[in-house]
Each structure stands twice: as structure tokens, then as C-alpha cells.
Design an enzyme around this catalytic site. Sequence first.
Site, PDB file in Angstrom:
ATOM      1  N   ASN A   1       0.831  -1.207   0.000  1.00 28.47           N
ATOM      2  CA  ASN A   1       0.000   0.000   0.000  1.00 28.47           C
ATOM      3  C   ASN A   1       0.872   1.266   0.000  1.00 28.47           C
ATOM      4  OD1 ASN A   1      -2.412   1.645   0.125  1.00 28.47           O
ATOM      5  ND2 ASN A   1      -3.434  -0.194   0.890  1.00 28.47           N
ATOM      6  N   ARG A   2       0.296   2.404   0.416  1.00 25.11           N
ATOM      7  CA  ARG A   2       0.915   3.699   0.122  1.00 25.11           C
ATOM      8  C   ARG A   2       1.633   4.332   1.312  1.00 25.11           C
ATOM      9  NH1 ARG A   2      -3.390   2.694  -2.753  1.00 25.11           N
ATOM     10  NH2 ARG A   2      -3.331   3.148  -4.985  1.00 25.11           N
TER      11      ARG A   2
ATOM     12  N   ASP B   1     -11.338   0.353  -3.344  1.00 25.47           N
ATOM     13  CA  ASP B   1      -9.878   0.280  -3.244  1.00 25.47           C
ATOM     14  C   ASP B   1      -9.534   0.891  -1.888  1.00 25.47           C
ATOM     15  OD1 ASP B   1      -7.191   0.043  -3.698  1.00 25.47           O
ATOM     16  OD2 ASP B   1      -7.170   1.165  -5.579  1.00 25.47           O
TER      17      ASP B   1
ATOM     18  N   HIS C   1       3.405   0.009  -2.707  1.00 24.01           N
ATOM     19  CA  HIS C   1       3.833  -1.392  -2.760  1.00 24.01           C
ATOM     20  C   HIS C   1       5.353  -1.571  -2.787  1.00 24.01           C
ATOM     21  CE1 HIS C   1      -0.286  -2.379  -2.923  1.00 24.01           C
ATOM     22  NE2 HIS C   1      -0.476  -2.451  -4.220  1.00 24.01           N
TER      23      HIS C   1
ATOM     24  N   GLU D   1      -6.274  -7.912   0.280  1.00 25.75           N
ATOM     25  CA  GLU D   1      -4.873  -7.827   0.704  1.00 25.75           C
ATOM     26  C   GLU D   1      -4.832  -7.574   2.202  1.00 25.75           C
ATOM     27  OE1 GLU D   1      -3.053  -4.756  -1.962  1.00 25.75           O
ATOM     28  OE2 GLU D   1      -4.961  -4.979  -2.997  1.00 25.75           O
TER      29      GLU D   1
ATOM     30  N   HIS E   1      -0.949 -10.170  -3.135  1.00 24.42           N
ATOM     31  CA  HIS E   1      -1.772  -9.381  -4.050  1.00 24.42           C
ATOM     32  C   HIS E   1      -2.489 -10.241  -5.092  1.00 24.42           C
ATOM     33  CE1 HIS E   1      -3.053  -5.812  -6.194  1.00 24.42           C
ATOM     34  NE2 HIS E   1      -2.336  -5.017  -5.418  1.00 24.42           N
TER      35      HIS E   1
ATOM     36  N   TYR F   1      -5.273 -11.709  -7.342  1.00 24.47           N
ATOM     37  CA  TYR F   1      -6.579 -11.289  -7.854  1.00 24.47           C
ATOM     38  C   TYR F   1      -7.419 -12.553  -8.026  1.00 24.47           C
ATOM     39  CZ  TYR F   1      -4.639  -6.766  -9.505  1.00 24.47           C
ATOM     40  OH  TYR F   1      -4.044  -5.537  -9.605  1.00 24.47           O
TER      41      TYR F   1
ATOM     42  N   GLN G   1      -7.102  -4.601   2.450  1.00 20.34           N
ATOM     43  CA  GLN G   1      -7.404  -3.728   1.323  1.00 20.34           C
ATOM     44  C   GLN G   1      -8.313  -4.508   0.384  1.00 20.34           C
ATOM     45  OE1 GLN G   1      -6.120  -0.587   1.054  1.00 20.34           O
ATOM     46  NE2 GLN G   1      -6.561   0.020  -1.059  1.00 20.34           N
TER      47      GLN G   1
HETATM   48  C1  GLA Z   1      -3.640  -1.974  -4.554  1.00 15.45           C
HETATM   49  C2  GLA Z   1      -3.839  -0.519  -4.576  1.00 15.45           C
HETATM   50  C3  GLA Z   1      -4.544  -0.201  -5.825  1.00 15.45           C
HETATM   51  C4  GLA Z   1      -3.722  -0.641  -7.008  1.00 15.45           C
HETATM   52  C5  GLA Z   1      -3.512  -2.070  -6.959  1.00 15.45           C
HETATM   53  C6  GLA Z   1      -2.625  -2.521  -8.098  1.00 15.45           C
HETATM   54  O1  GLA Z   1      -4.824  -2.648  -4.410  1.00 15.45           O
HETATM   55  O2  GLA Z   1      -4.560  -0.050  -3.481  1.00 15.45           O
HETATM   56  O3  GLA Z   1      -4.750   1.178  -5.875  1.00 15.45           O
HETATM   57  O4  GLA Z   1      -2.486  -0.038  -6.975  1.00 15.45           O
HETATM   58  O5  GLA Z   1      -2.927  -2.397  -5.720  1.00 15.45           O
HETATM   59  O6  GLA Z   1      -2.964  -1.965  -9.308  1.00 15.45           O
END
Ligand code: GLA
Length: 346
Positions: free
Chosen positions: A80-81, A249, A106, A311, A177, A179, A284
Site C-alpha cells: 500500500n501507500r 480500493d 507497494h 490484501e 496481491h 486477484y 485492502q
Molecule cells: C492496490 C492498490 C490499488 C492498485 C492495486 C494494483 O490494491 O490499493 O490502488 O495499486 O494495488 O494496481
Amino acid sequence: MSITTLSYGRTAAGEPVQLFRLANAGGMEVEIINYGAAVASIRVPDRDGNIADVALGYDTLPEWERGTSYFGAIVGRFGNRIAGGRFSLDGRDYRVPANDGDHSLHGGPDGFHRKVWTAEVFGDNALQLTLVSPDGEQGYPGTLTAQVTYTLGAENELTIDYRITTDAPTIANLTNHTYFNLTGDDGATILGHKLRLAAERYTDTGAGLIPTGELPAVAGTPMDFRHATPIGARINEAFPALGAAGGYDHNYVLDGEGYRLIGEVYEPIHGRVMEVFTTEPGVQFYSGNFLRDEPGKGGAVYPYRGGLCLETQHFPDSPNQPHFPSTVLRPGETFTSKTAYRFSTR
Ligand code: GLA
């Protein structure tokens, strides 16, 4: 139970990569590559016993190397950020790369998802992947040793155990991560999947999906998944958090603590169920809003909202939000966490 090891070619830099296929007696098969410690496929039966792959990914190593969606990968050092790519620790300021507008996402462009991990098979159902990240890598202090163990259980559960140590004070927040698309059908979206999440609150975000520090209640909003609800039911509603993220998100503040069931995804057409367990304080929930007809495995093309991520993690930007659960790790400490995805049908 069995594990088969196959050669998966070499990275552009010449490092050999392997694919490990874990199978159990219940017809479940999981493939993991040691590039990015990524889950490459998850094959599970539907309610009629038909087996399909429910994880997005690629067929070949060059595609994994080119990919920008973090399919299946372990992300780190900081999932994350981090706002502005800056944090301070023990009075020192650190800069980490801005790869998401002004912010670091990430672990930076050369994060753990871009590394070849050292793999070791344990018994007939566990794969341990180890990565030693040198002091200063992607701007982070301390030599960090990350160990991720994937175990396939008899109950069709994939368990991920994380273990992290450091030789100097640092921060860390690892997640997986993957999907998921429980239809297993090429070209399908996840909008009909029903999601339940045991979370009364989420971390509100402002510009750039950076937490404001507020933890609003989900009650009465389209963020509420306390009861199973189709993901597509409210995703386009005019609600600021959804508008800012282009869908879901967001980090949900999980109820309870310790290792617990935190949610479930149910896909009504084929009847697959995925339960999620974790020790982490947050998850997340990402509804694949950045996917745009991405070519994937076996000729599949993954559409907009063609996969969902859950996540499990500490909260985004924790190093700059002192009241969030701490992501600081010090020498002598071992950070451990555990997450499992358990598959069944209904
Ligand atoms: C996470 C982030 C999203 C995006 C995905 C990958 O879920 O929160 O904003 O970056 O990874 O694309």
C-alpha cells in the site's frame, strides 16, 4: 499431498526461476513461482466438481516481468501507500520512491514483487520463500529478511505465514496481491460475487488514496459489507470514497483481533466460496478498477473489474499516522502474521 518442482526459465537478468505445484487430495492445486513469490494459479472445484483456475496471472516469465498489476505477488517492503514517499523513524527522515503520483506504492518500483526469492520445499505441502533485502534498498533502512511460507491444507485452504526480521530499526508491511475471480470463466467480471467483510470501519482516504486518519463507520454507506452483498450492487453510487478510488480500493479496519475469519466471497453461478482468515488488523479490498482488458493465462483477457484482491495488511501510510497499529520493526524482534484463503462450494 504432493509438490512438483518445474523449471520456469530465466529472468531478463539471467536468474533461474522455478514453478512449484502443490496438490492435495481434494482436487485443489496451487502453483507458485519464486519470481515475486507469486501465486500463479489456484485450481479449485465448483459445486458440480468442475475445476477451474480462480487466480489471475500469466503463462510465461517475461509476462510476469512486464506485468504492472502485482498479480499474485508478495508486495513489500511496504504494501500500500506511503504519503509523499516520506516517513521518519527515531528522528531520521527517509525517502522512498514515488511510483504512484507523489506517493510510494507497494514498496517502490523494484519492490519484493520484482525479486527472485530463495525457495525451499518442506514435506509434501509447504513451500518457504526467503528474501534478504539489503540495507537502503528502495530507500528503506535495515537489512530485512522476509520469509513467506505457503501451505496447502487438506481442507482446500492456502495458508500464508509471514516472518520478518531486521538488523536496524525499519518499517515493514507485507501482503499478498492475488486477484481472485471465483467464476473461473475467461472475460468475467467480479461484480456478481457476493462479499462479506467483518469490518465496521474503513480508513478514509483523500487525494491519491492517502488516509486522512479518520476511521468512518461503514453503516448506511455503500462501503458496508457486514452482510453479504454483490460487489456490483453499489459500486457506481455517488459516494465520495468510491468516486475517489474509481470503485472499491480501501483498507477496511477488521473487527476483532488474533487469527480469525474476516470475510467471505461467494460466487453464485458456479457456487465457489472463499473464506479469508488473518491475524492482520486490516484488509485492502480492491475491485480491479485499474484492469483494462489485460491479456493473461491461456488466452484469457482480464476485463475492467475482472478480479478482486483482499490484501490482508497493516493500514496504509501507518508510518505517518501514529494512531494506526505500528509497522515499526526493530532488531531482535520477529514480526509474524498469518492469512489463509479457504475454498469450498455451496
Ligand atoms: C492496490 C492498490 C490499488 C492498485 C492495486 C494494483 O490494491 O490499493 O490502488 O495499486 O494495488 O494496481
